[in-house]
Motif scaffolding. Structure first.
Motif, PDB file in Angstrom:
ATOM      1  N   ILE A 197       0.854  -1.189   0.000  1.00 21.14           N
ATOM      2  CA  ILE A 197       0.000   0.000   0.000  1.00 21.14           C
ATOM      3  C   ILE A 197       0.884   1.231   0.000  1.00 21.14           C
ATOM      4  O   ILE A 197       1.829   1.342   0.795  1.00 21.14           O
ATOM      5  N   HIS A 198       0.591   2.124  -0.932  1.00 22.52           N
ATOM      6  CA  HIS A 198       1.393   3.330  -1.034  1.00 22.52           C
ATOM      7  C   HIS A 198       0.761   4.411  -0.173  1.00 22.52           C
ATOM      8  O   HIS A 198      -0.379   4.818  -0.385  1.00 22.52           O
ATOM      9  N   HIS A 199       1.510   4.852   0.827  1.00 28.32           N
ATOM     10  CA  HIS A 199       0.980   5.923   1.671  1.00 28.32           C
ATOM     11  C   HIS A 199       1.358   7.266   1.095  1.00 28.32           C
ATOM     12  O   HIS A 199       2.497   7.475   0.690  1.00 28.32           O
ATOM     13  N   ILE A 200       0.402   8.175   1.065  1.00 33.45           N
ATOM     14  CA  ILE A 200       0.697   9.514   0.553  1.00 33.45           C
ATOM     15  C   ILE A 200       1.148  10.385   1.717  1.00 33.45           C
ATOM     16  O   ILE A 200       0.446  10.494   2.732  1.00 33.45           O
ATOM     17  N   SER A 201       2.325  10.970   1.553  1.00 36.72           N
ATOM     18  CA  SER A 201       2.820  11.832   2.628  1.00 36.72           C
ATOM     19  C   SER A 201       2.136  13.187   2.551  1.00 36.72           C
ATOM     20  O   SER A 201       1.487  13.521   1.565  1.00 36.72           O
TER      21      SER A 201
END
Lengths: 291, 296
Positions: free
Chosen positions: B3-7
């Motif tokens: 899962i790509h977390h958005i900073s």
């Protein structure tokens, strides 16, 4: 053998054809007789005879000629100014008329929108609620605007407010009926989806029904605006504001040239708005058909 | 699956690049607020201009309550027969007016159709005359006819006929213009003259539409015929305005109920006949009327 069968089917066909033909002729005869009877009754009740019509024709022509203004090519601007001596006053009254029609359409659309969801058979479970709302809409729309205007003039006094209320009540009923008919023809699947994701009744109406019927509702509302402008132009006959009052006076007191002047102004305005509204309506319908 | 977390920085960058994806921008919100404010101001101005204010409504509601209370229970005031005859007169006026109008409009409709008479100057002036007849309400025509031919239902019949000639001619002309070309060509190819082309090529196509529109107008005219009596053009309207002016509200209620029932019955009959017409048409492979007038 084969030939006999063929002959039999031909005979059968001819018999059926004759029967159908006879049925159609009888139907035509029955409807024709009923129609003739209705015409005779209507003519009798309304005391309509060709003799009376014939007698009235020259008087109608005479009346029409009298309403025509005296215009000469040599003094045209002056003649027109004389003909339209009340232009400023009439323009103001015409503006009132337009305001009455627009506001009544707005309030009618809002009221109709609120009433149309409970008045749709497919959107409410409670039959009594549906029945009451639907019949209410149908009854309020059946009573002519002028009748409301007559009553409201007594209750709220002479003036445009009575007319505005009269047109509003009539519009609410008419719009609620048309909108709810549109509601009843929608695709139910989006509603299921919304319900499944936990939407309450109001959310189902807002996000499931409204987007589907919005083009229809807009078209009906524009159509109502056209009708309301026509009505707003005449409710002045009973003292409910707008240009109608002035027209009523002109006709009652035989100010012949005023009649043609005012009628031309009204017809011009109505045609202009009809044309614009018709364009808009066709554009909305056209877009609807593309998607 | 990763899962790509958005900073937060990425989020801010996205917000800067695609402001519309994150709801309305402040500028849009400003415009929207201004538009609503403008609308509200226009509304208030209009209401004020028409003399609508709270006190007047409040005072009027008081009187309205008295009137509404008076409407019930409705009573015929002992003149039921007279009222019933007046109602019949209204319906008769509507029937006859519509009949006269549809006969005249059938002729005028053909004359105003492009495929029958191609001369555009003639057509243009004819179409504008239809608009004029249509633009003047039947109540205005009624008042004019009362002055011209005298009080009574004849004025009402003529008023309804006059304004309907405009409406029906326009609708008929449009229906004729939309008629299928192949059938007229067929009649012409087999040697039909102009009149025969109209009779056998056009008329069978447009007749159901014409009848159906005439029935629609009959419905709407029944409603208008109930009010023409207000200006003396016959029918129940005379009794209605008379009772309202005399504040005899129970009789007003009675007359309104009579009108509602009559209009409802006429609608029912007309709807039945129209469904038969459309049905008969559809059975022969005809399309549903395309130029049906809009609902009322």
């Amino acid at each position: 053998m084969h030939e006999a069968m063929q002959q039999k089917s031909v005979l059968d066909f001819e018999a059926a054809f004759r029967r159908e033909r006879l049925r159609q002729r009888i139907q035509f005869l029955v409807f024709g007789l009923l129609f003739a009877l209705a015409t005779w009754l209507a003519a009798d009740i309304s005391q309509f005879t060709f003799a009376r019509l014939w007698e009235a024709t020259p008087r109608m022509g005479d009346y029409l000629v009298r309403t025509l203004p005296e215009l000469h090519l040599m003094s045209l601007p002056g003649d027109i100014a004389y003909w339209y001596y009340g232009f400023d006053r009439w323009l103001k009254l015409l503006f009132d008329t337009l305001l009455i029609a627009l506001l009544a359409t707005l309030f009618g659309a809002i009221g109709g929108l609120l009433l149309c969801f409970p008045a749709s058979r497919n959107l409410v479970k409670n039959y009594t609620l549906y029945f009451v709302c639907r019949r209410f809409a149908e009854i309020t729309r059946t009573v002519p605007e002028v009748v409301y205007a007559l009553i409201f003039v007594v209750a709220f006094g002479v003036g445009p407010m009575a007319g505005l209320l009269a047109l509003t009540i009539h519009s609410i009923g008419a719009q609620a009926k048309l909108y709810s008919e549109a509601n009843e023809n929608i695709d139910e699947n989006p509603l299921e989806g919304l319900r499944a994701s936990g939407a309450n009744w109001f959310q189902v109406m807002r996000f499931g029904v409204l987007p589907q019927v919005l083009p229809n509702i807009t078209t009906y509302t524009l159509w109502r605006m056209e009708l309301n402008i026509r009505s707003a132009a005449i409710i002045g006959f009973v003292g409910a504001g707008g240009i109608g009052q002035e027209l009523y006076h002109a006709i009652s007191f035989n100010y012949y040239e005023d009649i043609s002047a005012i009628v031309l102004m009204v017809v011009f305005t109505i045609s202009l708005i009809d044309l614009t509204s018709e364009r808009l309506r066709h554009r909305i319908i056209g877009r609807e058909n593309l998607t | 699956m990763k899962i790509h977390h958005i900073s937060t920085e990425e989020m801010a960058r996205l917000r800067q690049h695609y402001p519309h994806a994150f709801g309305r921008t402040p500028l849009q919100r400003l415009w929207l607020t201004l538009a609503w404010l403008g609308f509200g101001a226009a509304l208030l101005f209009s209401l004020n201009h028409l003399g609508v204010n709270f006190t007047r409504i409040w005072n009027g509601l008081d009187r309205m309550g008295v009137i509404a209370g008076g409407l019930l229970p409705p009573s015929s005031g002992g003149a039921f027969k007279e009222l019933f005859m007046a109602l019949l007169e209204s319906i008769g006026m509507a029937f006859l007016g519509t009949l006269i109008a549809s006969i005249i409009a059938a002729v005028l409709g053909f004359m105003g159709a492009r495929n029958i008479i191609p001369n555009w100057i003639f057509r243009f002036s004819l179409r504008r005359s239809f608009d004029f007849l249509r633009g003047v309400d039947s109540l205005v025509w009624a008042l004019v006819y009362v002055r011209a031919v005298g009080l009574g239902p004849l004025a009402g019949v003529l008023a309804i006929a006059t304004s309907d000639i405009g409406t029906l001619s326009k609708l008929y002309a449009e229906a004729i213009e939309n008629a299928e070309k192949r059938q007229t060509e067929g009649v012409r190819a087999s040697g039909g003259n102009r009149l025969q082309v109209i009779r056998f090529g056009v008329l069978p196509q447009v007749l159901p539409i014409m009848l159906s529109n005439a029935l629609y107008m009959f419905e709407s005219n029944t409603r208008s015929a109930t009010i023409l009596g207000i200006v003396g053009a016959g029918g129940i309207g005379f009794h209605l305005s008379d009772r309202i002016r005399a504040h005899r509200w129970d009789e007003v209620g009675f007359i309104i109920i009579m009108i509602v029932v009559a209009v409802f019955l006429i609608d029912l009959i007309s709807r039945y006949l129209r469904s038969r017409l459309i049905h008969a048409g559809a059975g022969k492979g005809r399309q549903a009327p395309s130029s049906m007038i809009e609902p009322h």
